[in-house]
Design a protein around this motif. Structure first.
Motif, mmCIF file in Angstrom:
data_model
loop_
_atom_site.group_PDB
_atom_site.id
_atom_site.type_symbol
_atom_site.label_atom_id
_atom_site.label_comp_id
_atom_site.label_asym_id
_atom_site.label_seq_id
_atom_site.Cartn_x
_atom_site.Cartn_y
_atom_site.Cartn_z
ATOM 1 N N GLU A 194 -8.972 8.070 -18.498
ATOM 2 C CA GLU A 194 -10.787 8.588 -18.095
ATOM 3 C C GLU A 194 -11.275 7.885 -16.964
ATOM 4 O O GLU A 194 -11.568 8.908 -16.519
ATOM 5 N N LEU A 195 -10.521 6.944 -16.898
ATOM 6 C CA LEU A 195 -10.867 6.620 -15.431
ATOM 7 C C LEU A 195 -10.784 7.587 -14.395
ATOM 8 O O LEU A 195 -11.971 7.485 -13.435
ATOM 9 N N PHE A 196 -9.217 8.255 -14.552
ATOM 10 C CA PHE A 196 -8.783 9.220 -13.469
ATOM 11 C C PHE A 196 -9.596 10.073 -13.250
ATOM 12 O O PHE A 196 -10.148 10.612 -12.288
ATOM 13 N N GLY A 197 -10.213 10.647 -14.793
ATOM 14 C CA GLY A 197 -11.370 11.540 -14.672
ATOM 15 C C GLY A 197 -12.512 11.744 -14.709
ATOM 16 O O GLY A 197 -12.772 12.356 -12.352
ATOM 17 N N ASN A 198 -12.572 10.836 -14.378
ATOM 18 C CA ASN A 198 -14.233 9.712 -13.476
ATOM 19 C C ASN A 198 -13.941 10.441 -11.895
ATOM 20 O O ASN A 198 -14.529 10.777 -11.278
ATOM 21 N N PHE A 199 -12.633 9.079 -11.553
ATOM 22 C CA PHE A 199 -12.564 9.212 -10.263
ATOM 23 C C PHE A 199 -12.377 11.397 -9.452
ATOM 24 O O PHE A 199 -13.230 11.666 -8.290
ATOM 25 N N TYR A 200 -11.468 11.040 -10.166
ATOM 26 C CA TYR A 200 -11.081 13.345 -9.814
ATOM 27 C C TYR A 200 -11.846 14.367 -9.415
ATOM 28 O O TYR A 200 -12.814 14.699 -8.906
ATOM 29 N N ASN A 201 -13.307 13.881 -10.690
ATOM 30 C CA ASN A 201 -14.626 14.174 -10.360
ATOM 31 C C ASN A 201 -15.156 14.092 -9.080
ATOM 32 O O ASN A 201 -16.006 14.752 -8.134
ATOM 33 N N TRP A 202 -15.365 12.905 -9.064
ATOM 34 C CA TRP A 202 -16.368 12.088 -7.830
ATOM 35 C C TRP A 202 -15.883 12.563 -6.823
ATOM 36 O O TRP A 202 -16.161 12.625 -5.281
ATOM 37 N N PHE A 203 -14.665 11.960 -6.692
ATOM 38 C CA PHE A 203 -13.280 12.299 -5.276
ATOM 39 C C PHE A 203 -13.701 13.640 -5.034
ATOM 40 O O PHE A 203 -13.198 14.067 -3.355
ATOM 41 N N SER A 204 -13.368 14.504 -5.555
ATOM 42 C CA SER A 204 -13.621 16.190 -5.202
ATOM 43 C C SER A 204 -14.113 17.035 -4.232
ATOM 44 O O SER A 204 -15.386 16.946 -4.377
ATOM 45 N N GLY A 205 -13.391 17.225 -2.869
ATOM 46 C CA GLY A 205 -13.649 17.777 -1.810
ATOM 47 C C GLY A 205 -14.244 16.689 -0.788
ATOM 48 O O GLY A 205 -14.630 16.913 0.641
ATOM 49 N N LYS A 206 -14.247 15.469 -0.959
ATOM 50 C CA LYS A 206 -14.249 14.156 -0.285
ATOM 51 C C LYS A 206 -12.324 14.120 0.332
ATOM 52 O O LYS A 206 -11.622 14.359 0.066
ATOM 53 N N LYS A 207 -12.884 12.913 1.045
ATOM 54 C CA LYS A 207 -12.108 12.713 2.338
ATOM 55 C C LYS A 207 -10.751 12.122 1.184
ATOM 56 O O LYS A 207 -9.048 11.432 1.198
ATOM 57 N N CYS A 208 -11.615 11.673 0.827
ATOM 58 C CA CYS A 208 -10.538 9.755 0.498
ATOM 59 C C CYS A 208 -9.828 10.153 -1.048
ATOM 60 O O CYS A 208 -10.829 11.827 -1.763
ATOM 61 N N ARG A 209 -8.303 9.425 -1.710
ATOM 62 C CA ARG A 209 -8.282 11.037 -2.871
ATOM 63 C C ARG A 209 -7.657 9.611 -3.401
ATOM 64 O O ARG A 209 -7.280 8.653 -3.708
ATOM 65 N N PRO A 210 -7.981 10.011 -4.999
ATOM 66 C CA PRO A 210 -7.398 9.504 -6.253
ATOM 67 C C PRO A 210 -6.204 9.307 -6.560
ATOM 68 O O PRO A 210 -5.585 10.613 -6.759
ATOM 69 N N LEU A 211 -5.069 8.808 -6.710
ATOM 70 C CA LEU A 211 -4.327 9.104 -7.066
ATOM 71 C C LEU A 211 -3.875 7.994 -8.625
ATOM 72 O O LEU A 211 -3.979 6.740 -8.602
ATOM 73 N N LEU A 212 -2.538 8.286 -8.810
ATOM 74 C CA LEU A 212 -2.432 7.494 -9.975
ATOM 75 C C LEU A 212 -0.133 6.505 -9.911
ATOM 76 O O LEU A 212 0.166 7.311 -9.412
ATOM 77 N N ALA A 213 -0.199 5.340 -10.547
ATOM 78 C CA ALA A 213 0.850 4.663 -11.635
ATOM 79 C C ALA A 213 1.364 6.130 -11.636
ATOM 80 O O ALA A 213 1.422 7.142 -12.759
ATOM 81 N N PRO A 214 3.129 6.099 -11.716
ATOM 82 C CA PRO A 214 3.695 5.616 -10.615
ATOM 83 C C PRO A 214 4.025 5.385 -9.267
ATOM 84 O O PRO A 214 4.092 6.809 -9.171
ATOM 85 N N TYR A 215 3.012 4.603 -8.477
ATOM 86 C CA TYR A 215 3.197 5.593 -6.981
ATOM 87 C C TYR A 215 3.118 3.912 -6.192
ATOM 88 O O TYR A 215 2.368 2.634 -6.300
ATOM 89 N N ASP A 216 4.675 3.757 -5.500
ATOM 90 C CA ASP A 216 4.549 2.351 -4.743
ATOM 91 C C ASP A 216 3.569 2.232 -3.466
ATOM 92 O O ASP A 216 3.167 2.963 -2.316
ATOM 93 N N ILE A 217 2.806 1.386 -4.012
ATOM 94 C CA ILE A 217 2.047 0.180 -2.424
ATOM 95 C C ILE A 217 2.800 -0.263 -1.923
ATOM 96 O O ILE A 217 3.164 -2.047 -2.618
ATOM 97 N N THR A 218 3.104 -0.625 -0.658
ATOM 98 C CA THR A 218 3.573 -1.551 0.235
ATOM 99 C C THR A 218 2.255 -2.277 0.695
ATOM 100 O O THR A 218 1.736 -1.932 1.797
ATOM 101 N N LEU A 219 2.127 -3.533 0.895
ATOM 102 C CA LEU A 219 1.270 -4.406 1.058
ATOM 103 C C LEU A 219 2.065 -5.757 1.958
ATOM 104 O O LEU A 219 3.337 -6.499 1.393
ATOM 105 N N LYS A 220 1.607 -6.018 3.171
ATOM 106 C CA LYS A 220 2.243 -6.851 4.110
ATOM 107 C C LYS A 220 1.088 -8.615 3.729
ATOM 108 O O LYS A 220 -0.079 -8.134 5.040
ATOM 109 N N ARG A 221 1.241 -9.309 3.443
ATOM 110 C CA ARG A 221 0.668 -10.967 4.137
ATOM 111 C C ARG A 221 0.981 -10.796 5.449
ATOM 112 O O ARG A 221 0.136 -11.471 6.089
ATOM 113 N N ASN A 222 1.921 -11.036 6.411
ATOM 114 C CA ASN A 222 2.772 -11.450 7.118
ATOM 115 C C ASN A 222 4.053 -10.526 7.280
ATOM 116 O O ASN A 222 4.591 -9.300 6.599
ATOM 117 N N ALA A 223 4.703 -10.221 8.868
ATOM 118 C CA ALA A 223 6.256 -9.806 9.195
ATOM 119 C C ALA A 223 6.692 -10.005 7.518
ATOM 120 O O ALA A 223 8.055 -8.979 7.605
#
Length: 245
Positions: free
Chosen positions: A107-136
């Motif tokens: 339900e959340l993705f449906g809301n996000f998909y409709n609102w962001f349609s045609g916009k630069k930003c994109r909603p994506l779903l898991a599984p999808y790796d996100i790499t985050l660095k506190r430092n090197a």
């Protein structure tokens, strides 16, 4: 001694000490699945015993979370079919989501998909790796349930993996992830450049939003009952709670 997988996961150190006195039998859903036992030279010399031990350890996925190097995490995640996250030097096993979790996510993705349609930003779903660095030296890999990415094409590497920082992340709480999502991921996201974080609680039918700035919480709001969630950073992005719960 017989313990269930959840108890073992939450008290691993206790049972590693206990195994010096007696074997620890591990159960899952009432079924015996593995055994922790003291390692001796007998096991090293007997291939049959060694193979049996390896088999039992492979089944005992409940031995997570556990500390490991980043290289060990990569080896585990790249050569296995299970899903894992790596946060501050600890590997977390990702259990298969339950029905309620997936319904809320859909339900959340449906809301996000409709609102962001045609916009630069994109909603994506898991599984999808996100790499985050506190430092090197502190590299983390997570799989948020839902994310909004505004620089996707600019931050893809040669392996087609996204290496930027999402603008908005959503985590849907489950029994096994409450503490990690509400504490560890909150701190990680706040410290690595994420702008907005949604914690969706299907048990209480609530959604809490955090706005981050300068590695700190600038604002936070909890929505409940039949209220409408309003994004801090995306003006006009709204979600009615009654539509997702």
């Amino acid at each position: 001694m017989i313990v269930n997988a959840t108890d073992l996961k939450n008290n691993l150190g206790k049972y590693l000490r206990a195994v010096e006195r007696e074997d620890v039998i591990i159960t899952s859903n009432g079924r015996k699945i593995a055994k922790l036992t003291v390692y001796t030279e007998e096991y090293a010399a007997d291939p049959a015993l060694t193979n049996e031990t390896v088999k039992e350890k492979a089944e005992a996925y409940s031995l997570f979370p556990r500390e490991a190097t980043f290289e060990e995490f990569l080896q585990l995640s790249e050569h296995g079919e299970d899903r894992y996250e790596y946060i501050d030097g600890v590997i977390y096993f990702l259990a298969t989501p339950k029905t309620t979790h997936q319904q809320v996510l859909g339900e959340l993705f449906g809301n996000f998909y409709n609102w962001f349609s045609g916009k630069k930003c994109r909603p994506l779903l898991a599984p999808y790796d996100i790499t985050l660095k506190r430092n090197a030296e502190n590299i983390n890999i997570v799989q948020p349930d839902l994310m909004v990415i505004c620089d996707l094409e600019d931050k893809l590497n040669e392996k087609d993996s996204y290496m930027g920082v999402p603008s908005l992340l959503v985590e849907i709480l489950s029994e096994s992830s409450r503490g990690k999502d509400a504490v560890k991921k909150l701190d990680l996201y706040m410290s690595t450049g994420v702008k907005e974080y949604w914690i969706v609680n299907p048990f209480n039918r609530e959604v809490t939003l955090f706005l981050f700035e300068n590695n700190d919480v600038l604002k936070n709001t909890t929505y409940k009952n039949n209220e409408t969630v309003s994004s801090y950073i995306f003006e006009g992005l709204k979600v009615d709670l009654k539509s997702i719960f």
